[in-house]
Motif scaffolding. Structure first.
Motif, mmCIF file in Angstrom:
data_model
loop_
_atom_site.group_PDB
_atom_site.id
_atom_site.type_symbol
_atom_site.label_atom_id
_atom_site.label_comp_id
_atom_site.label_asym_id
_atom_site.label_seq_id
_atom_site.Cartn_x
_atom_site.Cartn_y
_atom_site.Cartn_z
ATOM 1 N N GLY A 50 0.818 -1.204 0.000
ATOM 2 C CA GLY A 50 0.000 0.000 0.000
ATOM 3 C C GLY A 50 0.847 1.246 0.000
ATOM 4 N N SER A 51 0.389 2.266 0.743
ATOM 5 C CA SER A 51 1.097 3.544 0.822
ATOM 6 C C SER A 51 1.286 3.936 2.277
ATOM 7 N N THR A 52 2.311 4.746 2.528
ATOM 8 C CA THR A 52 2.615 5.166 3.889
ATOM 9 C C THR A 52 2.164 6.596 4.133
ATOM 10 N N GLY A 53 1.405 6.788 5.202
ATOM 11 C CA GLY A 53 1.066 8.098 5.729
ATOM 12 C C GLY A 53 0.856 9.206 4.728
ATOM 13 N N SER A 54 1.275 10.401 5.112
ATOM 14 C CA SER A 54 1.060 11.583 4.282
ATOM 15 C C SER A 54 2.036 11.682 3.121
ATOM 16 N N SER A 55 3.077 10.839 3.105
ATOM 17 C CA SER A 55 4.053 10.893 2.008
ATOM 18 C C SER A 55 3.592 10.105 0.799
ATOM 19 N N TYR A 56 2.600 9.236 1.000
ATOM 20 C CA TYR A 56 2.043 8.414 -0.080
ATOM 21 C C TYR A 56 3.100 7.541 -0.750
ATOM 22 N N THR A 57 4.162 7.194 -0.014
ATOM 23 C CA THR A 57 5.220 6.363 -0.564
ATOM 24 C C THR A 57 4.792 4.901 -0.566
ATOM 25 N N PRO A 58 4.926 4.193 -1.681
ATOM 26 C CA PRO A 58 4.551 2.782 -1.706
ATOM 27 C C PRO A 58 5.389 1.960 -0.731
ATOM 28 N N PHE A 59 4.784 0.949 -0.146
ATOM 29 C CA PHE A 59 5.521 0.065 0.754
ATOM 30 C C PHE A 59 5.057 -1.370 0.561
ATOM 31 N N VAL A 60 5.938 -2.308 0.922
ATOM 32 C CA VAL A 60 5.579 -3.712 1.073
ATOM 33 C C VAL A 60 6.121 -4.150 2.425
ATOM 34 N N ALA A 61 5.277 -4.720 3.252
ATOM 35 C CA ALA A 61 5.679 -5.138 4.594
ATOM 36 C C ALA A 61 5.481 -6.639 4.753
ATOM 37 N N HIS A 62 6.387 -7.264 5.524
ATOM 38 C CA HIS A 62 6.356 -8.709 5.746
ATOM 39 C C HIS A 62 6.158 -9.001 7.230
ATOM 40 N N TRP A 63 5.341 -10.011 7.528
ATOM 41 C CA TRP A 63 5.116 -10.416 8.906
ATOM 42 C C TRP A 63 6.242 -11.350 9.356
ATOM 43 N N THR A 64 6.956 -10.950 10.393
ATOM 44 C CA THR A 64 8.105 -11.722 10.874
ATOM 45 C C THR A 64 7.708 -12.801 11.868
ATOM 46 N N GLY A 65 6.441 -12.799 12.273
ATOM 47 C CA GLY A 65 5.994 -13.680 13.341
ATOM 48 C C GLY A 65 5.743 -12.914 14.618
ATOM 49 N N LYS A 66 6.303 -11.689 14.667
ATOM 50 C CA LYS A 66 6.124 -10.833 15.830
ATOM 51 C C LYS A 66 5.657 -9.429 15.460
ATOM 52 N N SER A 67 6.073 -8.963 14.288
ATOM 53 C CA SER A 67 5.711 -7.605 13.885
ATOM 54 C C SER A 67 5.768 -7.477 12.367
ATOM 55 N N TRP A 68 5.213 -6.358 11.868
ATOM 56 C CA TRP A 68 5.278 -6.070 10.445
ATOM 57 C C TRP A 68 6.541 -5.265 10.153
ATOM 58 N N GLN A 69 7.351 -5.760 9.234
ATOM 59 C CA GLN A 69 8.609 -5.115 8.885
ATOM 60 C C GLN A 69 8.570 -4.694 7.419
ATOM 61 N N VAL A 70 8.776 -3.400 7.161
ATOM 62 C CA VAL A 70 8.805 -2.905 5.786
ATOM 63 C C VAL A 70 10.059 -3.435 5.101
ATOM 64 N N ALA A 71 9.871 -4.079 3.953
ATOM 65 C CA ALA A 71 10.976 -4.710 3.238
ATOM 66 C C ALA A 71 11.642 -3.724 2.290
ATOM 67 N N PRO A 72 12.953 -3.876 2.053
ATOM 68 C CA PRO A 72 13.649 -3.011 1.093
ATOM 69 C C PRO A 72 13.030 -3.124 -0.293
ATOM 70 N N GLN A 73 12.902 -1.978 -0.955
ATOM 71 C CA GLN A 73 12.321 -1.971 -2.297
ATOM 72 C C GLN A 73 12.848 -0.790 -3.088
ATOM 73 N N PRO A 74 12.814 -0.862 -4.417
ATOM 74 C CA PRO A 74 13.279 0.258 -5.238
ATOM 75 C C PRO A 74 12.297 1.415 -5.202
ATOM 76 N N SER A 75 12.801 2.616 -5.427
ATOM 77 C CA SER A 75 11.936 3.787 -5.496
ATOM 78 C C SER A 75 11.166 3.762 -6.805
ATOM 79 N N LEU A 76 9.858 3.973 -6.709
ATOM 80 C CA LEU A 76 9.015 3.943 -7.904
ATOM 81 C C LEU A 76 8.682 5.330 -8.416
ATOM 82 N N GLY A 77 8.993 6.375 -7.635
ATOM 83 C CA GLY A 77 8.710 7.724 -8.088
ATOM 84 C C GLY A 77 7.563 8.361 -7.329
ATOM 85 N N THR A 78 7.424 9.668 -7.476
ATOM 86 C CA THR A 78 6.367 10.423 -6.826
ATOM 87 C C THR A 78 4.996 9.977 -7.318
#
Length: 370
Positions: free
Chosen positions: A261-289
């Motif tokens: 989805g997107s993060t907060g007011s910056s609208y930056t795309p994100f992908v997060a993975h469940w580690t078994g304890k918490s959601w961790q945003v995974a490294p990803q390339p910048s897609l642009g504004t």
């Protein structure tokens, strides 16, 4: 219309409209086949007038995609259902709402078996905006029929899930001009509809998935942030996601495994993975504004894909390497990748909202199949 810009609007606007949950009266209950049988809709122009919003793959020779076609002269939209038999894509006859005066659009598809498939979206009975009435179709292995959902004003359905004789349809109610007001989950058990109680004051439910009648998952967004929801048979349990505003999620063996989805007011795309304890945003390339990620899919072998656009109305597909997300090379087309379905690491399907294109990954390259 992408869900991502609706989520942005929710950060600013969030007026709540009261919604009463509970069983629908007998007069409003659904009965499959109560509308006219499947009517052949006008053939869409794959060049300009059609778009696909969701796809599901039962096997390499049984794949379904749904969306809408549009008449550029009249502005009218109609439902679009496509099927791939392993050789070619064909348009399948679908029921058109008898009282639809302007738009009918399918946004979601869910499969329990080859003889039980659901598609959902919305249609307009008046005015320029789609989404005033829920639109639900069922495929019994032979034909699509319309199933009457509860009569509710300003409803949009974004997602669907199906387990046995139970189906769930999620979205929002009270939507005007593209702004979601109250989250909504409709439950169909047999022929009885229920508006499920949700402890989320305003916003929308962007995705829903079910593993049993007493284990249903959903992701939503509202004015206070993103939320992960779990129905355990008697109530929804919410987990706050803070600044993560999910548009889609993918299930693992024990529950949701990936969010996109997107993060907060910056609208930056994100992908997060469940580690078994918490959601961790995974490294990803910048897609642009103004880029967005609106879909994510995972195959049984663990291969994962996230799809959307790069902010300039060009396709964007990310692939998970096991350590990071990398951007895949795709055909140079305008539009957004609205959904994907992964059979394996060497067979992934994706659809676009412009020109109703379908792409396939064979383990080496993405190619157009339609």
């Amino acid at each position: 219309m992408r869900r991502s810009w609706i989520l942005r609007a929710l950060l600013v606007l969030g007026a709540a409209v009261p919604l009463v949950a509970g069983a629908v009266t007998a007069g409003a209950r659904a009965a499959e086949g109560t509308t006219r049988p499947g009517v052949k809709v006008p053939a869409p122009s794959v060049e300009t007038g059609a778009g696909l919003n969701a796809i599901t793959a039962l096997s390499s020779s049984n794949i379904w995609a749904v969306g809408s076609w549009a008449n550029g002269d009249t502005g009218i939209e109609g439902p679009l259902v496509m099927h791939f038999n392993g050789t070619r894509w064909t348009q399948v006859a679908t029921p058109v709402p008898a009282n639809s005066t302007r738009n009918a659009d399918l946004r979601a598809i869910a499969v329990a078996s080859p003889s039980s498939i659901w598609a959902a979206g919305m249609y307009a009975t008046e005015g320029p905006f789609p989404g005033q009435t829920p639109y639900v179709l069922h495929f019994n292995g032979k034909a699509w029929t319309q199933v009457h959902a509860p009569a509710m004003a300003a409803v949009r359905l974004w997602s669907a899930a199906d387990v046995g004789s139970n189906a769930w349809f999620a979205g929002d109610v009270g939507a005007q001009s593209g702004i979601g007001q109250n989250p909504l989950v409709l439950h169909l058990s047999g022929s009885s509809w229920t508006v499920m109680p949700i402890s989320l004051p305003s916003g929308t439910i962007a995705g829903v998935a079910a593993t049993s009648a007493t284990s249903v998952w959903g992701v939503g967004t509202g004015t206070t942030g993103g939320v992960l929801m779990h129905w355990t048979g008697t109530t929804w349990h919410n987990t706050a996601l803070g600044s993560l505003y999910p548009s889609a999620f993918a299930m693992g063996k024990s529950g949701p495994e990936w969010l996109a989805g997107s993060t907060g007011s910056s609208y930056t795309p994100f992908v997060a993975h469940w580690t078994g304890k918490s959601w961790q945003v995974a490294p990803q390339p910048s897609l642009g504004t103004s880029a967005s990620l609106d879909g994510i899919c995972v195959a049984q072998d663990g291969s994962a894909w996230a799809v959307g656009d790069d902010g300039t109305f060009h396709l964007a597909i990310l692939r998970w390497t096991g350590k990071a997300w990398v951007r895949a090379t795709v055909p140079a087309l305008t539009g957004s990748v609205t959904g994907c379905a992964a059979l394996s690491a060497t067979s992934v399907w994706a659809v676009t909202n412009a020109s109703a294109r379908v792409l396939h990954w064979n383990g080496k390259v993405w190619t157009l199949t339609k």
